[in-house]
Design a protein around this motif. Structure first.
Motif, PDB file in Angstrom:
ATOM      1  N   GLU A 179       0.815  -1.220   0.000  1.00  0.00           N
ATOM      2  CA  GLU A 179       0.000   0.000   0.000  1.00  0.00           C
ATOM      3  C   GLU A 179       0.850   1.272   0.000  1.00  0.00           C
ATOM      4  OE1 GLU A 179      -3.211  -0.188  -0.380  1.00  0.00           O
ATOM      5  OE2 GLU A 179      -3.066  -2.377  -0.370  1.00  0.00           O
ATOM      6  N   LEU A 180       2.173   1.110  -0.050  1.00  0.00           N
ATOM      7  CA  LEU A 180       3.046   2.282   0.061  1.00  0.00           C
ATOM      8  C   LEU A 180       2.799   3.299  -1.044  1.00  0.00           C
ATOM      9  CD1 LEU A 180       5.529   3.686   1.387  1.00  0.00           C
ATOM     10  CD2 LEU A 180       6.946   2.479  -0.263  1.00  0.00           C
ATOM     11  N   ALA A 181       2.791   2.832  -2.287  1.00  0.00           N
ATOM     12  CA  ALA A 181       2.634   3.756  -3.419  1.00  0.00           C
ATOM     13  C   ALA A 181       1.276   4.452  -3.375  1.00  0.00           C
ATOM     14  CB  ALA A 181       2.804   3.007  -4.737  1.00  0.00           C
ATOM     15  N   THR A 182       0.235   3.716  -3.017  1.00  0.00           N
ATOM     16  CA  THR A 182      -1.096   4.308  -2.926  1.00  0.00           C
ATOM     17  C   THR A 182      -1.142   5.363  -1.829  1.00  0.00           C
ATOM     18  OG1 THR A 182      -2.150   2.288  -3.730  1.00  0.00           O
ATOM     19  CG2 THR A 182      -3.539   3.828  -2.524  1.00  0.00           C
ATOM     20  N   ALA A 183      -0.545   5.048  -0.677  1.00  0.00           N
ATOM     21  CA  ALA A 183      -0.526   6.002   0.427  1.00  0.00           C
ATOM     22  C   ALA A 183       0.247   7.263   0.047  1.00  0.00           C
ATOM     23  CB  ALA A 183       0.097   5.354   1.670  1.00  0.00           C
ATOM     24  N   MET A 184       1.333   7.089  -0.692  1.00  0.00           N
ATOM     25  CA  MET A 184       2.121   8.235  -1.128  1.00  0.00           C
ATOM     26  C   MET A 184       1.314   9.120  -2.064  1.00  0.00           C
ATOM     27  SD  MET A 184       5.000   9.846  -0.984  1.00  0.00           S
ATOM     28  CE  MET A 184       6.324   8.751  -0.471  1.00  0.00           C
ATOM     29  N   PHE A 185       0.597   8.489  -2.993  1.00  0.00           N
ATOM     30  CA  PHE A 185      -0.198   9.279  -3.930  1.00  0.00           C
ATOM     31  C   PHE A 185      -1.315  10.014  -3.198  1.00  0.00           C
ATOM     32  CE2 PHE A 185      -3.561   9.787  -7.191  1.00  0.00           C
ATOM     33  CZ  PHE A 185      -2.843  10.575  -8.082  1.00  0.00           C
ATOM     34  N   ASP A 186      -1.950   9.355  -2.243  1.00  0.00           N
ATOM     35  CA  ASP A 186      -3.009  10.003  -1.474  1.00  0.00           C
ATOM     36  C   ASP A 186      -2.473  11.216  -0.720  1.00  0.00           C
ATOM     37  OD1 ASP A 186      -4.904   8.218  -2.344  1.00  0.00           O
ATOM     38  OD2 ASP A 186      -4.783   6.918  -0.583  1.00  0.00           O
ATOM     39  N   ALA A 187      -1.234  11.103  -0.218  1.00  0.00           N
ATOM     40  CA  ALA A 187      -0.618  12.227   0.477  1.00  0.00           C
ATOM     41  C   ALA A 187      -0.385  13.394  -0.483  1.00  0.00           C
ATOM     42  CB  ALA A 187       0.704  11.790   1.113  1.00  0.00           C
ATOM     43  N   VAL A 188       0.052  13.082  -1.693  1.00  0.00           N
ATOM     44  CA  VAL A 188       0.255  14.127  -2.697  1.00  0.00           C
ATOM     45  C   VAL A 188      -1.077  14.781  -3.060  1.00  0.00           C
ATOM     46  CG1 VAL A 188       0.977  14.605  -5.064  1.00  0.00           C
ATOM     47  CG2 VAL A 188       2.340  13.084  -3.643  1.00  0.00           C
ATOM     48  N   LEU A 189      -2.114  13.967  -3.220  1.00  0.00           N
ATOM     49  CA  LEU A 189      -3.433  14.517  -3.556  1.00  0.00           C
ATOM     50  C   LEU A 189      -3.913  15.483  -2.479  1.00  0.00           C
ATOM     51  CD1 LEU A 189      -5.590  11.621  -5.083  1.00  0.00           C
ATOM     52  CD2 LEU A 189      -4.347  13.439  -6.251  1.00  0.00           C
ATOM     53  N   ARG A 190      -3.674  15.157  -1.223  1.00  0.00           N
ATOM     54  CA  ARG A 190      -4.103  16.058  -0.149  1.00  0.00           C
ATOM     55  C   ARG A 190      -3.402  17.400  -0.246  1.00  0.00           C
ATOM     56  NH1 ARG A 190      -4.129  11.130   2.797  1.00  0.00           N
ATOM     57  NH2 ARG A 190      -2.014  11.452   3.579  1.00  0.00           N
ATOM     58  N   GLU A 191      -2.209  17.380  -0.815  1.00  0.00           N
ATOM     59  CA  GLU A 191      -1.446  18.619  -0.960  1.00  0.00           C
ATOM     60  C   GLU A 191      -1.892  19.441  -2.164  1.00  0.00           C
ATOM     61  OE1 GLU A 191       1.497  21.512  -0.218  1.00  0.00           O
ATOM     62  OE2 GLU A 191       0.776  19.874   1.045  1.00  0.00           O
ATOM     63  N   ILE A 192      -2.303  18.781  -3.235  1.00  0.00           N
ATOM     64  CA  ILE A 192      -2.536  19.525  -4.480  1.00  0.00           C
ATOM     65  C   ILE A 192      -4.001  19.633  -4.905  1.00  0.00           C
ATOM     66  CG2 ILE A 192      -0.261  18.812  -5.308  1.00  0.00           C
ATOM     67  CD1 ILE A 192      -1.641  16.904  -7.247  1.00  0.00           C
ATOM     68  N   ILE A 193      -4.874  18.795  -4.353  1.00  0.00           N
ATOM     69  CA  ILE A 193      -6.267  18.769  -4.803  1.00  0.00           C
ATOM     70  C   ILE A 193      -7.204  19.386  -3.774  1.00  0.00           C
ATOM     71  CG2 ILE A 193      -8.200  17.271  -5.494  1.00  0.00           C
ATOM     72  CD1 ILE A 193      -5.984  17.337  -7.519  1.00  0.00           C
ATOM     73  N   SER A 194      -8.142  20.182  -4.263  1.00  0.00           N
ATOM     74  CA  SER A 194      -9.182  20.744  -3.405  1.00  0.00           C
ATOM     75  C   SER A 194     -10.426  19.874  -3.475  1.00  0.00           C
ATOM     76  CB  SER A 194      -9.541  22.162  -3.854  1.00  0.00           C
ATOM     77  OG  SER A 194     -10.679  22.623  -3.166  1.00  0.00           O
ATOM     78  N   ASN A 195     -11.038  19.662  -2.317  1.00  0.00           N
ATOM     79  CA  ASN A 195     -12.292  18.913  -2.262  1.00  0.00           C
ATOM     80  C   ASN A 195     -13.439  19.846  -1.904  1.00  0.00           C
ATOM     81  OD1 ASN A 195     -11.248  16.266  -2.797  1.00  0.00           O
ATOM     82  ND2 ASN A 195     -10.339  16.299  -0.755  1.00  0.00           N
ATOM     83  N   ALA A 196     -13.401  21.042  -2.456  1.00  0.00           N
ATOM     84  CA  ALA A 196     -14.459  22.026  -2.195  1.00  0.00           C
ATOM     85  C   ALA A 196     -15.822  21.382  -2.469  1.00  0.00           C
ATOM     86  CB  ALA A 196     -14.250  23.254  -3.083  1.00  0.00           C
ATOM     87  N   PRO A 197     -16.901  21.697  -1.679  1.00  0.00           N
ATOM     88  CA  PRO A 197     -16.925  22.766  -0.671  1.00  0.00           C
ATOM     89  C   PRO A 197     -16.367  22.381   0.678  1.00  0.00           C
ATOM     90  CG  PRO A 197     -19.067  21.761  -0.821  1.00  0.00           C
ATOM     91  CD  PRO A 197     -18.233  21.098  -1.879  1.00  0.00           C
TER      92      PRO A 197
END
Length: 240
Positions: A179-197
């Motif tokens: 699950e390492l690669a998936t966890a890493m990608f999820d961490a990157v998404l939290r940094e770059i993606i907005s989940n507005a609202p």
């Protein structure tokens, strides 16, 4: 210019040598890719390899280029299809990440070669691969979901992906965290993606990033006006 496809042409001979080296690399590892072994596998004399590729490093570069070109062509087709089918851009980005991780783990020697700071940086296939990632990130920006600048997002994804692959490659297969690669990608998404609202504070920056993504297409403005708008938006993104 029409490509020379005669069986005895330099183009055909070079391709046969690259294919032979790629097979040896895949089946027996880097140590097996010697001039003698490759010449024997390709059915040529060793001097032919030196004449066409210079040395072993030149041959390995050609192998990496060939494998990467095939890989990049396949990725490009997937990106085009995703855009045409209106696939969610974040899902498409995740699919691209998974493919890159898979390639790195399946081709450890080539992955290391292509990510060596001293080699591979000017490779057409490497540049094309980077462009595909930029296209994927650009679609996310256009959708109003990117909360950092596009170039920063690309740099974060590339850094995380390379690091994840190298970490897995240097870990004993039986001890690898699946699950390492998936966890890493999820961490990157939290940094770059907005989940507005849900992340309402991101509305301003995602709007600016989206505007920057489409700025070059605003033909209602002059070229100078589009350039000025892009500069203003870049400044705003940098200060966010």
């Amino acid at each position: 210019m029409i490509e020379d496809t005669r069986v005895d042409s330099p183009t055909h001979t070079g391709a046969a040598i690259v294919d032979a080296a790629a097979r040896l690399l895949q089946e027996q590892g880097a140590a097996a890719v010697t001039t003698r072994n490759v010449a024997k596998e390709a059915g040529v004399q060793p001097p032919t390899i030196y004449r066409l590729f210079g040395d072993k490093d030149g041959l390995l570069d050609a192998v990496a280029e060939s494998v990467m070109a095939t890989f990049v062509a396949a990725k490009s087709a997937v990106v085009d299809a995703a855009a045409a089918d209106d696939v969610d851009p974040v899902d498409d980005l995740r699919a691209g990440w998974a493919t890159q991780i898979e390639f790195g783990l399946a081709n450890p020697v080539l992955f290391t070669l292509m990510n060596n700071p001293g080699r591979g940086t000017d490779s057409p296939a490497t540049r094309a691969g980077g462009e595909i990632l930029r296209r994927r990130v650009h679609r996310v920006a256009e959708a109003g979901r990117l909360r950092v600048g596009e170039e920063r997002a690309v740099a974060l994804i590339r850094s995380a992906g390379t690091g994840a692959v190298f970490t897995l490659l240097t870990t004993t297969p039986g001890d690898r965290d699946p699950e390492l690669a998936t966890a890493m990608f999820d961490a990157v998404l939290r940094e770059i993606i907005s989940n507005a609202p849900e992340q309402a504070d991101d509305t301003r920056i995602t709007t600016v990033v989206a505007m920057r993504a489409i700025a070059p297409t605003l033909t209602e403005l002059s070229s100078a006006e589009r350039q000025l708008l892009a500069e203003w938006l870049d400044r705003s993104i940098d200060r966010a």
